[in-house]
Design a protein around this motif. Structure first.
Motif, PDB file in Angstrom:
ATOM      1  N   ILE A  43      56.881 -20.325 -19.547  1.00  0.00           N
ATOM      2  CA  ILE A  43      58.030 -19.524 -19.109  1.00  0.00           C
ATOM      3  C   ILE A  43      57.559 -18.226 -18.469  1.00  0.00           C
ATOM      4  CG2 ILE A  43      60.052 -18.243 -19.936  1.00  0.00           C
ATOM      5  CD1 ILE A  43      60.269 -20.397 -22.176  1.00  0.00           C
ATOM      6  N   LEU A  44      56.630 -17.555 -19.122  1.00  0.00           N
ATOM      7  CA  LEU A  44      56.153 -16.275 -18.615  1.00  0.00           C
ATOM      8  C   LEU A  44      55.376 -16.429 -17.307  1.00  0.00           C
ATOM      9  CD1 LEU A  44      55.092 -14.629 -21.981  1.00  0.00           C
ATOM     10  CD2 LEU A  44      57.159 -14.194 -20.646  1.00  0.00           C
ATOM     11  N   LEU A  45      54.597 -17.507 -17.182  1.00  0.00           N
ATOM     12  CA  LEU A  45      53.883 -17.743 -15.922  1.00  0.00           C
ATOM     13  C   LEU A  45      54.850 -18.047 -14.780  1.00  0.00           C
ATOM     14  CD1 LEU A  45      50.719 -19.749 -17.016  1.00  0.00           C
ATOM     15  CD2 LEU A  45      50.826 -17.414 -16.109  1.00  0.00           C
ATOM     16  N   TRP A  46      55.917 -18.796 -15.081  1.00  0.00           N
ATOM     17  CA  TRP A  46      56.932 -19.066 -14.057  1.00  0.00           C
ATOM     18  C   TRP A  46      57.575 -17.763 -13.597  1.00  0.00           C
ATOM     19  CZ3 TRP A  46      62.221 -18.091 -14.741  1.00  0.00           C
ATOM     20  CH2 TRP A  46      63.010 -18.428 -13.644  1.00  0.00           C
ATOM     21  N   LEU A  47      57.936 -16.911 -14.552  1.00  0.00           N
ATOM     22  CA  LEU A  47      58.575 -15.641 -14.218  1.00  0.00           C
ATOM     23  C   LEU A  47      57.621 -14.737 -13.436  1.00  0.00           C
ATOM     24  CD1 LEU A  47      61.263 -14.191 -14.627  1.00  0.00           C
ATOM     25  CD2 LEU A  47      60.319 -13.212 -16.719  1.00  0.00           C
ATOM     26  N   LEU A  48      56.355 -14.709 -13.832  1.00  0.00           N
ATOM     27  CA  LEU A  48      55.363 -13.919 -13.107  1.00  0.00           C
ATOM     28  C   LEU A  48      55.182 -14.444 -11.682  1.00  0.00           C
ATOM     29  CD1 LEU A  48      53.174 -11.683 -13.126  1.00  0.00           C
ATOM     30  CD2 LEU A  48      51.570 -13.456 -13.911  1.00  0.00           C
ATOM     31  N   GLY A  49      55.067 -15.768 -11.549  1.00  0.00           N
ATOM     32  CA  GLY A  49      54.913 -16.363 -10.219  1.00  0.00           C
ATOM     33  C   GLY A  49      56.102 -16.066  -9.325  1.00  0.00           C
ATOM     34  N   LEU A  50      57.297 -16.133  -9.903  1.00  0.00           N
ATOM     35  CA  LEU A  50      58.506 -15.821  -9.131  1.00  0.00           C
ATOM     36  C   LEU A  50      58.497 -14.362  -8.692  1.00  0.00           C
ATOM     37  CD1 LEU A  50      61.322 -16.692  -8.114  1.00  0.00           C
ATOM     38  CD2 LEU A  50      62.218 -16.029 -10.371  1.00  0.00           C
ATOM     39  N   SER A  53      55.952 -13.749  -5.812  1.00  0.00           N
ATOM     40  CA  SER A  53      56.022 -14.591  -4.617  1.00  0.00           C
ATOM     41  C   SER A  53      56.463 -13.825  -3.376  1.00  0.00           C
ATOM     42  CB  SER A  53      56.954 -15.780  -4.867  1.00  0.00           C
ATOM     43  OG  SER A  53      58.283 -15.322  -5.100  1.00  0.00           O
ATOM     44  N   SER A  54      57.401 -12.912  -3.527  1.00  0.00           N
ATOM     45  CA  SER A  54      57.929 -12.155  -2.389  1.00  0.00           C
ATOM     46  C   SER A  54      58.839 -11.063  -2.935  1.00  0.00           C
ATOM     47  CB  SER A  54      58.720 -13.071  -1.444  1.00  0.00           C
ATOM     48  OG  SER A  54      59.871 -13.566  -2.114  1.00  0.00           O
ATOM     49  N   PRO A  55      59.249 -10.152  -2.075  1.00  0.00           N
ATOM     50  CA  PRO A  55      60.219  -9.154  -2.545  1.00  0.00           C
ATOM     51  C   PRO A  55      61.527  -9.797  -3.035  1.00  0.00           C
ATOM     52  CG  PRO A  55      59.202  -8.387  -0.524  1.00  0.00           C
ATOM     53  CD  PRO A  55      58.735  -9.805  -0.740  1.00  0.00           C
ATOM     54  N   GLU A  56      61.934 -10.869  -2.367  1.00  0.00           N
ATOM     55  CA  GLU A  56      63.145 -11.581  -2.805  1.00  0.00           C
ATOM     56  C   GLU A  56      62.914 -12.260  -4.150  1.00  0.00           C
ATOM     57  OE1 GLU A  56      61.716 -12.197   0.281  1.00  0.00           O
ATOM     58  OE2 GLU A  56      63.038 -10.796   1.337  1.00  0.00           O
ATOM     59  N   GLY A  57      61.696 -12.784  -4.343  1.00  0.00           N
ATOM     60  CA  GLY A  57      61.349 -13.399  -5.619  1.00  0.00           C
ATOM     61  C   GLY A  57      61.367 -12.382  -6.742  1.00  0.00           C
ATOM     62  N   PHE A  58      60.891 -11.166  -6.439  1.00  0.00           N
ATOM     63  CA  PHE A  58      60.921 -10.106  -7.443  1.00  0.00           C
ATOM     64  C   PHE A  58      62.360  -9.772  -7.818  1.00  0.00           C
ATOM     65  CE2 PHE A  58      61.064  -5.718  -8.851  1.00  0.00           C
ATOM     66  CZ  PHE A  58      60.083  -5.713  -9.832  1.00  0.00           C
ATOM     67  N   GLN A  59      63.231  -9.723  -6.809  1.00  0.00           N
ATOM     68  CA  GLN A  59      64.646  -9.453  -7.083  1.00  0.00           C
ATOM     69  C   GLN A  59      65.259 -10.578  -7.919  1.00  0.00           C
ATOM     70  OE1 GLN A  59      66.053  -6.890  -7.110  1.00  0.00           O
ATOM     71  NE2 GLN A  59      65.912  -5.661  -5.259  1.00  0.00           N
ATOM     72  N   SER A  60      64.875 -11.811  -7.619  1.00  0.00           N
ATOM     73  CA  SER A  60      65.376 -12.957  -8.399  1.00  0.00           C
ATOM     74  C   SER A  60      64.909 -12.860  -9.850  1.00  0.00           C
ATOM     75  CB  SER A  60      64.897 -14.270  -7.794  1.00  0.00           C
ATOM     76  OG  SER A  60      65.403 -14.436  -6.503  1.00  0.00           O
TER      77      SER A  60
END
Length: 129
Positions: A43-50, A53-60
């Protein structure tokens, strides 16, 4: 041919009547917290990867972390980590001889581990919320 011996052993299948000692509960919870942490890594690796990934990913990722369910899961992960760490320290203190390996010490240290984990869990709740 050999004789068959009929074993007259009591069978207790009602788990609600079995009372585990606090040391057994402590040991079982230590293993359960380890499994929770293993799942939490995904779970934490998925959240970190998201988030990376991009500024939009950080917002997500930020939006995900604002939900009650995500905060509750994060609190659960931190509580499992706290209990596993406290239980591991407890075992190491016994293994290295700093605590005597007696039943009374095992019971007291199990209760101490539970108490310390409750305090750390409350602190994790304050941190997450």
């Amino acid at each position: 041919m050999g004789k068959t011996v009929k074993k007259q052993r009591p069978v207790n299948l009602d788990l609600t009547t079995i009372r585990f000692p606090v040391t057994a509960i402590s040991s079982i919870l230590h293993r359960v917290s380890g499994v929770i942490m293993f799942v939490a890594v995904g779970i934490l690796l998925w959240l970190l990867g998201l988030s990376l990934s991009s500024p939009e990913g950080f917002q997500s990722a930020a939006i995900v972390m604002h939900s009650f369910i995500a905060k509750f899961i994060m609190w659960g992960i931190l509580t499992a980590l706290a209990y596993h760490a406290v239980g591991g320290i407890r075992h190491m203190l016994m293994d290295f001889g700093f605590l005597p390996e007696t039943l009374q010490t095992g019971i007291r240290s199990a209760y101490a581990a539970f108490g310390i984990t409750v305090v750390l869990s409350i602190l994790a709740g304050v941190l997450v919320w």
